[in-house]
Scaffold this active site. Sequence first.
Site, mmCIF file in Angstrom:
data_model
loop_
_atom_site.group_PDB
_atom_site.id
_atom_site.type_symbol
_atom_site.label_atom_id
_atom_site.label_comp_id
_atom_site.label_asym_id
_atom_site.label_seq_id
_atom_site.Cartn_x
_atom_site.Cartn_y
_atom_site.Cartn_z
ATOM 1 N N GLU A 2 0.894 -1.249 -0.050
ATOM 2 C CA GLU A 2 0.134 -0.152 -0.013
ATOM 3 C C GLU A 2 0.919 1.253 0.043
ATOM 4 O O GLU A 2 0.744 2.167 -0.783
ATOM 5 C CB GLU A 2 -0.879 0.057 1.146
ATOM 6 C CG GLU A 2 -1.615 1.235 1.456
ATOM 7 C CD GLU A 2 -2.279 1.349 2.628
ATOM 8 O OE1 GLU A 2 -3.100 2.205 3.054
ATOM 9 O OE2 GLU A 2 -2.257 0.195 3.343
ATOM 10 N N GLY A 61 -3.063 35.329 -5.494
ATOM 11 C CA GLY A 61 -4.278 35.382 -4.997
ATOM 12 C C GLY A 61 -5.057 34.375 -5.943
ATOM 13 O O GLY A 61 -6.073 33.831 -5.456
#
Length: 389
Positions: free
Chosen positions: A242, A340
């Site tokens: 995993e 931004g």
Amino acid sequence: MDLRLSEEERELQEAARRFARKEIAPVADRMDREDYFPRDVFRRLGEDGFLGITIPAERGGLGQSYLVQALILEEIARVSPALALSVGAHSNLFADNLARNGSPEQCEEFLPPACRGEAIGALALTEPNAGSDAVSLRTRADHRGDHYVLNGTKQFITNGPVADSLLVYAKTDPARGAHGISAFLVPTDSEGFSVSKSLDKMGMRGSPTGELAFDNLRVPVERRLGRENAGVAIMMGGLNVERAVLAAIPIGILAECLDRSVAYAREREQFGQKIGRFELIQAKIADMYTDLEASRGLVRAALDAVSHDLKSLRASAAALTFASEASTRAALAAVQIHGGYGYMRDLPLERLARDAKLLEIGAGTSEIRRLVVARELLGRELVDRAGAL
């Protein structure tokens, strides 16, 4: 170690990239905003062969390597880390684990529909009081002649709310601790199973996560994987694979953040020049590239290691630790580079940043993985005991 891909590996990677851009990208934003799981897309992944990469052809899979599985997850993760997580939980934690440890009859029953995407699989290990210390689980499976009676609760189970089949770990001899655990195949339409709660997460939204309950659920003996009380070996081998395979998800995040940041730095102008001319932007992009290539090297080494030896844990633990932390750094750097605009939800960067954080927590936290590496290098007697290693 040869890092070059074969022609077949490249073709499968390209096919996954095309699928991700065409089929997954249009629903990725909805997945995050609505915590929506696109079952139809998941089914199409199965139809195109992407859900049974490592499963033998006679069981409905492609019979490919863990490397190919990782390449597929990387391409999906570039578009939607959340769907990549669900695919990994289904294909690796459930299906590959079953293919390696199940009987011919169990594989014949559960694997073909899993490979086709007709049935969704999940691994049920973590519990409210057994996370990093996984072997301290309290779910019980009491032997009653030709069946077991399963009682307990599982927590933070990826795919749990939508799964059709579960691989469940439970104590069959609590007095023996880690050596009293067994693994079971449990269809979710079994009487006594319920989804107690679907969990609302910070990131990886659209990959369903839930709390599961087992209330006097009868499991036939023939649905036990392997011998009774031998589940810890299945558990640790599965966790090792995993970590190596799921480390491809942060690589996908890294690659997407790098590509978007390079493109933006070439186009965006401030103070009369492209922001790519600013040395601090250059440094962020250079660090991102370095982390990406280092992660790929570590993950390739880990994938090679688990293909030959499931007992040594350090390669996969190191790979996932480095790649996951690097992907969080890269996603935050990409947000910063975009200013931004990067903070707005119109771009996927803030979503990638939220998604990336989970990989530092799941499959054993970064702290636990570091202990895994240290224990193998220094010797168990010099490292504080951590039972889930």
